[in-house]
Design a protein around this motif. Structure first.
Motif, mmCIF file in Angstrom:
data_model
loop_
_atom_site.group_PDB
_atom_site.id
_atom_site.type_symbol
_atom_site.label_atom_id
_atom_site.label_comp_id
_atom_site.label_asym_id
_atom_site.label_seq_id
_atom_site.Cartn_x
_atom_site.Cartn_y
_atom_site.Cartn_z
ATOM 1 N N GLU A 80 -9.246 8.067 -14.990
ATOM 2 C CA GLU A 80 -10.436 7.235 -15.044
ATOM 3 C C GLU A 80 -10.683 6.562 -13.696
ATOM 4 O O GLU A 80 -9.765 6.057 -13.057
ATOM 5 N N GLY A 81 -11.968 6.616 -13.321
ATOM 6 C CA GLY A 81 -12.366 6.029 -12.048
ATOM 7 C C GLY A 81 -12.131 6.950 -10.859
ATOM 8 O O GLY A 81 -12.387 6.550 -9.722
ATOM 9 N N MET A 82 -11.637 8.204 -11.095
ATOM 10 C CA MET A 82 -11.357 9.142 -10.012
ATOM 11 C C MET A 82 -12.106 10.449 -10.239
ATOM 12 O O MET A 82 -12.428 10.820 -11.379
ATOM 13 N N MET A 83 -12.335 11.120 -9.174
ATOM 14 C CA MET A 83 -12.977 12.437 -9.194
ATOM 15 C C MET A 83 -12.281 13.317 -8.162
ATOM 16 O O MET A 83 -11.966 12.859 -7.053
ATOM 17 N N TYR A 84 -12.082 14.591 -8.501
ATOM 18 C CA TYR A 84 -11.429 15.532 -7.604
ATOM 19 C C TYR A 84 -12.423 16.652 -7.259
ATOM 20 O O TYR A 84 -13.082 17.197 -8.152
ATOM 21 N N MET A 85 -12.487 16.974 -5.994
ATOM 22 C CA MET A 85 -13.415 18.024 -5.533
ATOM 23 C C MET A 85 -12.745 18.876 -4.467
ATOM 24 O O MET A 85 -11.755 18.439 -3.839
ATOM 25 N N PRO A 86 -13.255 20.099 -4.228
ATOM 26 C CA PRO A 86 -12.699 20.951 -3.161
ATOM 27 C C PRO A 86 -12.768 20.255 -1.803
ATOM 28 O O PRO A 86 -13.687 19.489 -1.513
ATOM 29 N N TYR A 87 -11.787 20.593 -0.985
ATOM 30 C CA TYR A 87 -11.682 19.899 0.300
ATOM 31 C C TYR A 87 -12.846 20.232 1.225
ATOM 32 O O TYR A 87 -13.272 19.390 2.014
#
Length: 349
Positions: A80-87
């Motif tokens: 929660e509160g985080m997002m992951y995306m490609p570099y």
């Protein structure tokens, strides 16, 4: 403040702010081959309560430097509160680990045209770039003008800029036929006029066989062509069955033409040479051209002249002497067949 940070609603559209981290933090390295992000489960609950079109597309903004891009979602497993995306997306947005980004739902039209520009000429060395693009872009949901995407192929990374897109600057590439065009790579250098002329001359020289020159490069005359071998009739050494040496001269070359062999004709004698003039057709070999010789050689004519009293009387022909009985007997004995009376001979002699 909490709602502005972690999510909110604005007229039926989704909008939220998250701290961004690369997908390597989730041990999802395969997600680098695409534009999918990871959102927390709370985002799925909020999206489910809204009338969001599928597939879900989002606009990601870095409001500190006014940069934005578009992407899709892969899973809702982030904290929660985080997002992951490609570099590579973080690099396009100039983001660092832990920076805050704004994400909102978006609706994009299907793309009909896109123009790509590779960074290096190595991309042109791929045997089938179209197949590589079709395979790689399956992990992408949308393309945005100004982005730099990364293609992984054959253990190598290829960076490609999106310099044009139609019908809008941001298009969806999910289940659509899109025409792709390529611009020259960034490191491509146009050859100069001299280099182009030299390469064209080299290609022409390689395609055209060298012409045969009558003289060699050193200025000397070329070696004469070998003489065509002549046909020699009945050449070789002859052998007789009785062992005696066979008589014969040197072989005579015979040339064959359209009507059979042509035998060598003796050269005419020089004028003024006695006894060697050119013979007239039909004349005897011992006669000269243009003259007829009458003499004792024509006995019938001599007898006619003698009967008329106009010529010399021919001498009576001498009769051969009668053979003696002893000579006839010896001749009969010599003519008789005598078996095995000769000298033995071999065919190899």
């Amino acid at each position: 403040m909490f709602g502005a940070m972690f999510g909110g609603f604005a007229g039926g559209s989704f909008s939220a702010q998250y701290r961004v981290y690369p997908v390597s933090f989730l041990d999802k390295l395969e997600a680098e081959n695409g534009d999918k992000i990871f959102l927390p489960p709370s985002a799925l609950d909020r999206l489910a309560s809204l009338h969001i079109e599928y597939p879900m597309l989002f606009k990601v903004e870095n409001r500190r430097n006014s940069r934005s891009t578009h992407c899709g979602v892969l899973e809702f497993i982030a904290d929660e509160g985080m997002m992951y995306m490609p570099y590579w997306m973080m690099q396009n947005l100039l983001l660092e680990e832990g920076d805050i980004v704004t994400i909102s739902s978006a609706t994009l039209r299907k793309g009909t045209y896109v123009k790509l520009q590779p960074h290096t000429k190595d991309f042109l060395d791929i045997s089938n770039p179209k197949a590589v693009l079709e395979t790689t872009l399956r992990g992408y949901s949308c393309l945005t003008k100004g982005d730099c995407i990364c293609l992984h192929y054959n253990n190598k990374r290829y960076y490609i800029d999106i310099i044009e897109a139609k019908p809008e600057d941001a298009i969806s590439v999910i289940e659509t036929d899109c025409n792709v065009d390529f611009a020259p790579p960034l490191d491509y250098v146009e050859p100069s006029r001299d280099e182009y002329a030299a390469s064209a001359a080299a290609a022409a020289a390689a395609a055209t066989p060298p012409a045969e020159d009558a003289r060699s490069t050193s200025g000397e005359e070329a070696a004469p062509a070998p003489e065509e071998p002549k046909f020699l009739a009945f050449v070789g050494s002859g052998r007789r069955l009785d062992g005696k040496p066979a008589a014969g001269g040197d072989p005579v070359p015979v040339k064959f033409g359209a009507f059979g062999p042509r035998l060598p004709v003796p050269a005419p004698a020089e004028p003024g040479t006695p006894g060697k003039g050119t013979a007239a057709p039909g004349a005897r070999p011992s006669q000269k051209a243009g003259k007829v010789v009458f003499g004792s050689g024509n006995r019938l004519l001599d007898k006619q002249l003698a009967a008329q009293g106009k010529g010399p009387v021919p001498a009576p022909e001498a009769k051969p002497p009668a053979p003696k009985p002893e000579d006839a007997k010896l001749a009969d004995e010599a003519n008789k067949f005598h078996a095995f009376s000769g000298r033995p001979r071999s065919l190899r002699d």
